[in-house]
Write a protein that holds these residues in place. Structure first.
Motif, mmCIF file in Angstrom:
data_model
loop_
_atom_site.group_PDB
_atom_site.id
_atom_site.type_symbol
_atom_site.label_atom_id
_atom_site.label_comp_id
_atom_site.label_asym_id
_atom_site.label_seq_id
_atom_site.Cartn_x
_atom_site.Cartn_y
_atom_site.Cartn_z
ATOM 1 N N LYS A 20 -4.974 26.851 -4.231
ATOM 2 C CA LYS A 20 -4.717 25.757 -3.294
ATOM 3 C C LYS A 20 -3.298 25.782 -2.764
ATOM 4 O O LYS A 20 -3.004 25.237 -1.703
ATOM 5 C CB LYS A 20 -4.976 24.421 -3.996
ATOM 6 N N LYS A 21 -2.380 26.378 -3.535
ATOM 7 C CA LYS A 21 -0.987 26.429 -3.105
ATOM 8 C C LYS A 21 -0.752 27.683 -2.275
ATOM 9 O O LYS A 21 -1.355 28.718 -2.515
ATOM 10 C CB LYS A 21 -0.046 26.449 -4.332
ATOM 11 N N PRO A 22 0.127 27.604 -1.245
ATOM 12 C CA PRO A 22 0.391 28.782 -0.402
ATOM 13 C C PRO A 22 1.096 29.879 -1.186
ATOM 14 O O PRO A 22 1.722 29.625 -2.200
ATOM 15 C CB PRO A 22 1.301 28.213 0.698
ATOM 16 N N GLN A 66 -6.826 33.498 -5.542
ATOM 17 C CA GLN A 66 -7.123 33.619 -4.110
ATOM 18 C C GLN A 66 -8.484 34.269 -3.914
ATOM 19 O O GLN A 66 -9.300 33.811 -3.103
ATOM 20 C CB GLN A 66 -6.037 34.445 -3.431
ATOM 21 N N ALA A 67 -8.734 35.339 -4.657
ATOM 22 C CA ALA A 67 -10.019 36.059 -4.528
ATOM 23 C C ALA A 67 -11.205 35.200 -4.945
ATOM 24 O O ALA A 67 -12.304 35.326 -4.396
ATOM 25 C CB ALA A 67 -9.971 37.337 -5.379
ATOM 26 N N LEU A 68 -10.969 34.284 -5.910
ATOM 27 C CA LEU A 68 -12.047 33.402 -6.387
ATOM 28 C C LEU A 68 -12.194 32.133 -5.558
ATOM 29 O O LEU A 68 -13.057 31.311 -5.827
ATOM 30 C CB LEU A 68 -11.781 33.021 -7.849
ATOM 31 N N ASP A 118 2.715 20.142 -8.826
ATOM 32 C CA ASP A 118 3.597 20.606 -7.762
ATOM 33 C C ASP A 118 4.741 21.483 -8.257
ATOM 34 O O ASP A 118 5.520 21.977 -7.453
ATOM 35 C CB ASP A 118 4.186 19.405 -7.009
ATOM 36 N N ILE A 119 4.878 21.649 -9.553
ATOM 37 C CA ILE A 119 5.940 22.493 -10.097
ATOM 38 C C ILE A 119 5.340 23.800 -10.599
ATOM 39 O O ILE A 119 4.198 23.836 -11.065
ATOM 40 C CB ILE A 119 6.698 21.781 -11.243
ATOM 41 N N PHE A 128 -0.516 25.397 -11.444
ATOM 42 C CA PHE A 128 0.204 25.254 -10.177
ATOM 43 C C PHE A 128 -0.633 25.744 -9.007
ATOM 44 O O PHE A 128 -0.819 25.039 -8.011
ATOM 45 C CB PHE A 128 1.526 26.026 -10.232
ATOM 46 N N HIS A 129 -1.159 26.958 -9.103
ATOM 47 C CA HIS A 129 -1.879 27.541 -7.962
ATOM 48 C C HIS A 129 -3.197 26.823 -7.670
ATOM 49 O O HIS A 129 -3.701 26.896 -6.544
ATOM 50 C CB HIS A 129 -2.114 29.031 -8.203
#
Length: 322
Positions: free
Chosen positions: A320-322, A314-316, A108-109, A102-103
């Protein structure tokens, strides 16, 4: 006893009878359950899922055939199950990949599209080198990596994979910079055996045969505890490297909205199936640890891990997802 009390007692008894009948009734009218495995047929995750499915079938007295739906880091299988009718007939053999997929933006789920049923097992990433390697311990490997930034080539099972994030977490915690080398799952162990990388971060199932044969050596593991498959390999935390535990879990989910009574029946059948000798033996062979968690605790674990995975990605620069 007056008439009103009699009616209440009768209603209560009828409720108990109805609940008992419901608990014993076949799931989804007795139709075969569809156990969706997001990994290819023949993989260790697929084989263990089939052994588990056989036990569930015996416990429920219903057929539980396995359907392999790999692709998209699990997105194909997850989307299929999320879109199925929430009647308990369609199950997914899920893992932490429900969050990474997902991330990463591959689907999208997220985990909230499923009802957690039970955690079944955990697998602990291992730090592995060739048996002939100059590094005999994990501290020696980390010391080299600190002294030679970017020189140590470390393989994993692909960008954004669980082993990729485990490697990133280890070397960040150790204050070391390495050359990350992602491979497909089928290529990563041959890359070490062939000398194309210096070390691997990999799940036990992929390396157990080579460790037993003497070709590879495990320096340490990145879990909350030592792995019974490699009992002599210390955790990174034992060695003073404060890295978050990177246990990979596998379990069962069903579509959101599946009735609680159905989830409870499946949870009970899964727990019973995990105690069968066939499943215990599979864990010893393929490097996973049977580790049952019921639906409520499993749901809490998934939510906690989702937050951790989001931060790591996020750190890497992979989120892509908020």
């Amino acid at each position: 006893m007056n008439l009103k009390q009699s009616f209440r007692r009768a209603a209560g008894l009828l409720g108990l009878v109805a609940a008992s009948v419901s608990a014993q009734a076949p799931i989804a009218g007795g139709a075969p359950l569809d156990f969706v495995v997001i990994f290819p047929a023949g993989s260790s995750a697929d084989v263990s899922a089939r052994i588990l499915a056989d036990g569930i079938a015996k416990n429920l007295e219903q057929a539980v055939p396995v359907s392999n739906k790999p692709g998209g880091g699990g997105a194909v299988g997850y989307k299929f199950v999320a879109g199925a009718r929430p009647d308990g007939r369609t199950l997914v053999w899920n893992s932490n990949s429900v969050s990474t997929t997902f991330h990463s933006g591959a689907m999208d789920i997220d985990y909230k599209a499923f009802e957690p049923v039970a955690r079944v097992s955990i697998e602990i990433p291992a730090v592995v080198v060739q048996a002939s390697s100059r590094w005999k311990t994990l501290p020696e490997l980390l010391d080299y990596a600190r002294a030679n930034p970017g020189m140590l080539k470390v393989g994993n099972s692909g960008t954004g994979s669980h082993t990729h994030m485990a490697a990133a977490a280890l070397f960040e915690a150790a204050g070391a910079t390495v050359l990350d080398v992602p491979f497909s799952a089928s290529q990563v162990v041959p890359s070490l055996l062939g000398g194309h990388v210096d070390a691997l971060i990999q799940l036990p199932g992929a390396v157990v045969p080579h460790v037993k044969s003497g070709a590879l050596r495990v320096l340490g593991v990145l879990g909350s505890k030592r792995d019974p498959v490699f009992p002599d390999a210390p955790t990174a935390s034992e060695l003073g490297v404060r890295v978050a535990a990177m246990d990979l879990w596998r379990g069962i989910g069903v579509p959101k909205g599946t009735p609680r009574a159905v989830v409870a029946r499946l949870e009970k059948a899964i727990e019973a199936s995990m105690s069968r000798p066939e499943f215990v033996s599979a864990g010893q062979k393929f490097g996973f640890i049977p580790a049952f968690l019921g639906a409520d605790e499993f749901g809490q674990l998934i939510a906690r891990d989702d937050e951790l995975i989001a931060r790591q990605m996020q750190a890497l620069g992979l989120k892509k997802k908020p």
